[in-house]
Design a protein around this motif. Structure first.
Motif, PDB file in Angstrom:
ATOM      1  N   PHE A 144       0.905  -1.023   0.132  1.00 39.02           N
ATOM      2  CA  PHE A 144      -0.115  -0.118   0.057  1.00 39.02           C
ATOM      3  C   PHE A 144       0.903   1.092   0.013  1.00 39.02           C
ATOM      4  N   LEU A 145       2.131   1.114   0.358  1.00 34.44           N
ATOM      5  CA  LEU A 145       3.099   2.230   0.153  1.00 34.44           C
ATOM      6  C   LEU A 145       4.407   1.491  -0.184  1.00 34.44           C
ATOM      7  N   PRO A 146       5.126   2.437  -1.094  1.00 36.82           N
ATOM      8  CA  PRO A 146       6.396   1.980  -1.708  1.00 36.82           C
ATOM      9  C   PRO A 146       7.308   1.467  -0.481  1.00 36.82           C
ATOM     10  N   GLY A 147       7.812   0.205  -0.701  1.00 38.10           N
ATOM     11  CA  GLY A 147       8.671  -0.379   0.222  1.00 38.10           C
ATOM     12  C   GLY A 147       9.977  -0.875  -0.337  1.00 38.10           C
ATOM     13  N   LYS A 148      10.768  -1.795   0.349  1.00 41.42           N
ATOM     14  CA  LYS A 148      12.000  -2.216  -0.337  1.00 41.42           C
ATOM     15  C   LYS A 148      11.689  -3.257  -1.385  1.00 41.42           C
ATOM     16  N   LYS A 149      12.521  -3.398  -2.525  1.00 41.00           N
ATOM     17  CA  LYS A 149      12.328  -4.176  -3.689  1.00 41.00           C
ATOM     18  C   LYS A 149      12.647  -5.583  -3.070  1.00 41.00           C
ATOM     19  N   ARG A 150      11.725  -6.710  -3.288  1.00 37.84           N
ATOM     20  CA  ARG A 150      12.223  -7.994  -2.518  1.00 37.84           C
ATOM     21  C   ARG A 150      11.390  -9.041  -3.369  1.00 37.84           C
ATOM     22  N   LEU A 151      11.789 -10.291  -2.980  1.00 39.07           N
ATOM     23  CA  LEU A 151      10.955 -11.391  -3.722  1.00 39.07           C
ATOM     24  C   LEU A 151       9.733 -11.544  -2.953  1.00 39.07           C
ATOM     25  N   VAL A 152       8.453 -12.016  -3.413  1.00 38.89           N
ATOM     26  CA  VAL A 152       7.379 -12.452  -2.624  1.00 38.89           C
ATOM     27  C   VAL A 152       6.960 -13.528  -3.159  1.00 38.89           C
ATOM     28  N   ASP A 153       6.094 -14.220  -2.680  1.00 36.40           N
ATOM     29  CA  ASP A 153       5.160 -15.602  -3.035  1.00 36.40           C
ATOM     30  C   ASP A 153       3.612 -15.493  -3.062  1.00 36.40           C
ATOM     31  N   ASP A 154       3.436 -14.009  -2.960  1.00 37.91           N
ATOM     32  CA  ASP A 154       1.896 -13.901  -3.284  1.00 37.91           C
ATOM     33  C   ASP A 154       1.708 -12.543  -3.210  1.00 37.91           C
ATOM     34  N   TYR A 155       0.817 -11.969  -4.333  1.00 33.91           N
ATOM     35  CA  TYR A 155       0.520 -10.803  -4.404  1.00 33.91           C
ATOM     36  C   TYR A 155      -0.877 -10.420  -5.359  1.00 33.91           C
ATOM     37  N   PRO A 156      -1.522  -9.464  -4.817  1.00 26.25           N
ATOM     38  CA  PRO A 156      -2.687  -9.187  -5.292  1.00 26.25           C
ATOM     39  C   PRO A 156      -3.023  -8.887  -6.766  1.00 26.25           C
ATOM     40  N   SER A 157      -3.699  -8.868  -7.428  1.00 25.81           N
ATOM     41  CA  SER A 157      -3.993  -8.747  -8.894  1.00 25.81           C
ATOM     42  C   SER A 157      -4.496  -7.472  -9.257  1.00 25.81           C
ATOM     43  N   MET A 158      -4.453  -6.460  -8.170  1.00 21.21           N
ATOM     44  CA  MET A 158      -4.939  -5.046  -8.406  1.00 21.21           C
ATOM     45  C   MET A 158      -3.833  -4.506  -9.191  1.00 21.21           C
ATOM     46  N   ASN A 159      -2.765  -5.014  -9.128  1.00 17.15           N
ATOM     47  CA  ASN A 159      -1.235  -4.491  -9.938  1.00 17.15           C
ATOM     48  C   ASN A 159      -0.179  -5.498  -9.924  1.00 17.15           C
ATOM     49  N   LEU A 160      -0.396  -6.509 -10.887  1.00 20.12           N
ATOM     50  CA  LEU A 160       0.268  -7.701 -11.091  1.00 20.12           C
ATOM     51  C   LEU A 160       0.508  -7.964 -12.505  1.00 20.12           C
TER      52      LEU A 160
END
Length: 332
Positions: A144-160
Motif C-alpha cells: 500500500f506504500l512503496p517499500g524495499k524491492k524484494r521477492l514475494v510468493d503472493d501478490y494481489p492482482s490489482m497491480n500484477l
C-alpha cells in the motif's frame, strides 16, 4: 527475452456500470514512459470508450473476474500481461519498471504498490491508512506504500504483471478459488514452475479505496473469508501466524465481554491476561495513530484510525474463522 521491446498487454476487468475511473486510468496509461503496449478491457456492461490501442469485450454477470482476466489474456498479443484493477491508475514509470524486471528469465511476475490517490475524500483516505499502516497490515505495508524491492510468493492482482508463457503454463487464473484466484496463481508460479515474483516499488499505481464504514468492512471481511479458506486448502502461502492474529483478538474480546460471569479461578486468571493483552493492543493502536500522523500530517486520519482499524481487525478475524472452519467452497 530478446533485446527488442516486449509488447505489454494491459488487462482491465470492469464490473461497474458507467465506471467513473476508466477514463482516469486510460489517461494515465497514455502518460507512460514505456509506450509499446495494448489495452484490453473486459467488462460486465458495454462501455462507450475509444482508444487507438484499446480492445473491448463484454461478457455480463454470469462470468466471474477470474474468467474475465483469462479471457483478456487470450485476446492479448503481448508477452507480458499487466493486470490492473478497474479503480486504479498507474504512475508514469509503471510499465517501464515492470518491463525492466522481466529481463531476468527467472521472473514470472512483478507486483507493485497500490497507493491511495492523494486527492481522495477523507473517508477513503481513512480506509487507505487502515491498510497502509503497520498495525493495519503488519508486514504487508509495502502493498500500500512503496517499500524495499524484494521477492514475494503472493501478490494481489490489482497491480500484477505476469509473463504470458508462464501464465499459460499454469493455465491462468483458477476461478474455483474466487475471491483469491491471484493467490492460487502466485502459488502455481512459484511452486509448480519454481520461478520468482518480484515486488517492484517503482511499479506504482494509485488505487481508490472503499468508503467508510460498511463498504470498507465488507471488502476486508471478504479478504478475511478467502484468506481463512486458503489457510486450510493452500497452506504453503496462507497458513501463517500473522493471518490468525485478528481472529485471536476477536475471540479474546468476546471472551472478555462475558468475564463478569466467570467464577472459576483459572478463567479469572485468563481474564486478567486478556485485559493485559487488550491494554497492549490499545497502546499499539495509539502508537500506530502517531505513525499515521507522522506520515499523513493529518490529525483527523490519526484519530479515525483508532476505531477503523479496531473494527477492521474484529470483522476480518470473524470472517477468517468462518473461512477456515466452515467454508467448504468460495462462491464465484
Amino acid at each position: 527475452m530478446s533485446s527488442s521491446r516486449p509488447l505489454v498487454s494491459i488487462i482491465i476487468v470492469d464490473y461497474k456500470r458507467n465506471n467513473p475511473y476508466l477514463k482516469e486510468s486510460l489517461k494515465a496509461i497514455d502518460q507512460q514512459t514505456y509506450t509499446h503496449f495494448e489495452i484490453i478491457l473486459v467488462t460486465d456492461y458495454p462501455v462507450n470508450l475509444t482508444h487507438p490501442k484499446l480492445k473491448k469485450k463484454s461478457y455480463g454477470h454470469y462470468v466471474g473476474p477470474a474468467q474475465k482476466r483469462d479471457a483478456g489474456a487470450k485476446l492479448a498479443r503481448g508477452s507480458i500481461l499487466s493486470f490492473l484493477d478497474d479503480d486504479a491508475y498507474p504512475s508514469p514509470g509503471w510499465l517501464q519498471a515492470i518491463v525492466d524486471n522481466f529481463a531476468d528469465p527467472k521472473v514470472a511476475a512483478v507486483g507493485g504498490p497500490g497507493v491511495t490517490p492523494p486527492d481522495s475524500s477523507w473517508d477513503k483516505q481513512a480506509s487507505g491508512w487502515a491498510s497502509a499502516s503497520p498495525l493495519g497490515s503488519g508486514s504487508y505495508t509495502y502493498r500500500f506504500l512503496p517499500g524495499k524491492k524484494r521477492l514475494v510468493d503472493d501478490y494481489p492482482s490489482m497491480n500484477l504483471s505476469v509473463r504470458k508463457s508462464d501464465f499459460n503454463k499454469v493455465k491462468g487464473f483458477d476461478s474455483h478459488y474466487y475471491p483469491g484466484e491471484d493467490t492460487k496463481l502466485c502459488l502455481d508460479l512459484t511452486h509448480k514452475l519454481g520461478k520468482v515474483i518480484v515486488y517492484e516499488p517503482k511499479a506504482l499505481v494509485y488505487h481508490h479505496r472503499r468508503s467508510l464504514l460498511i463498504p470498507h468492512l465488507k471488502q476486508n471481511g471478504n479478504y478475511g473469508l478467502h484468506r481463512g479458506f486458503f489457510a486450510r486448502v493452500l497452506p504453503k502461502t496462507s497458513l501463517r501466524p500473522l493471518y490468525f492474529l485478528p481472529s485471536l483478538m476477536a475471540l479474546g474480546l468476546i471472551f472478555l465481554l462475558f468475564s463478569p460471569l466467570y467464577t472459576h479461578p483459572l478463567l479469572a486468571l485468563v481474564t486478567q491476561i486478556g485485559h493485559t493483552l487488550l491494554g497492549f493492543y490499545i497502546a499499539a493502536l495509539c502508537l500506530n495513530a502517531l505513525w499515521i500522523l507522522n506520515r499523513s500530517r493529518q490529525p483527523l486520519q490519526a484519530f479515525l484510525s483508532l476505531p477503523v482499524i479496531f473494527l477492521t481487525h474484529f470483522w476480518y478475524g470473524l470472517r477468517f474463522l468462518q473461512g477456515f472452519l466452515f467454508t467448504r467452497k468460495l462462491s464465484r
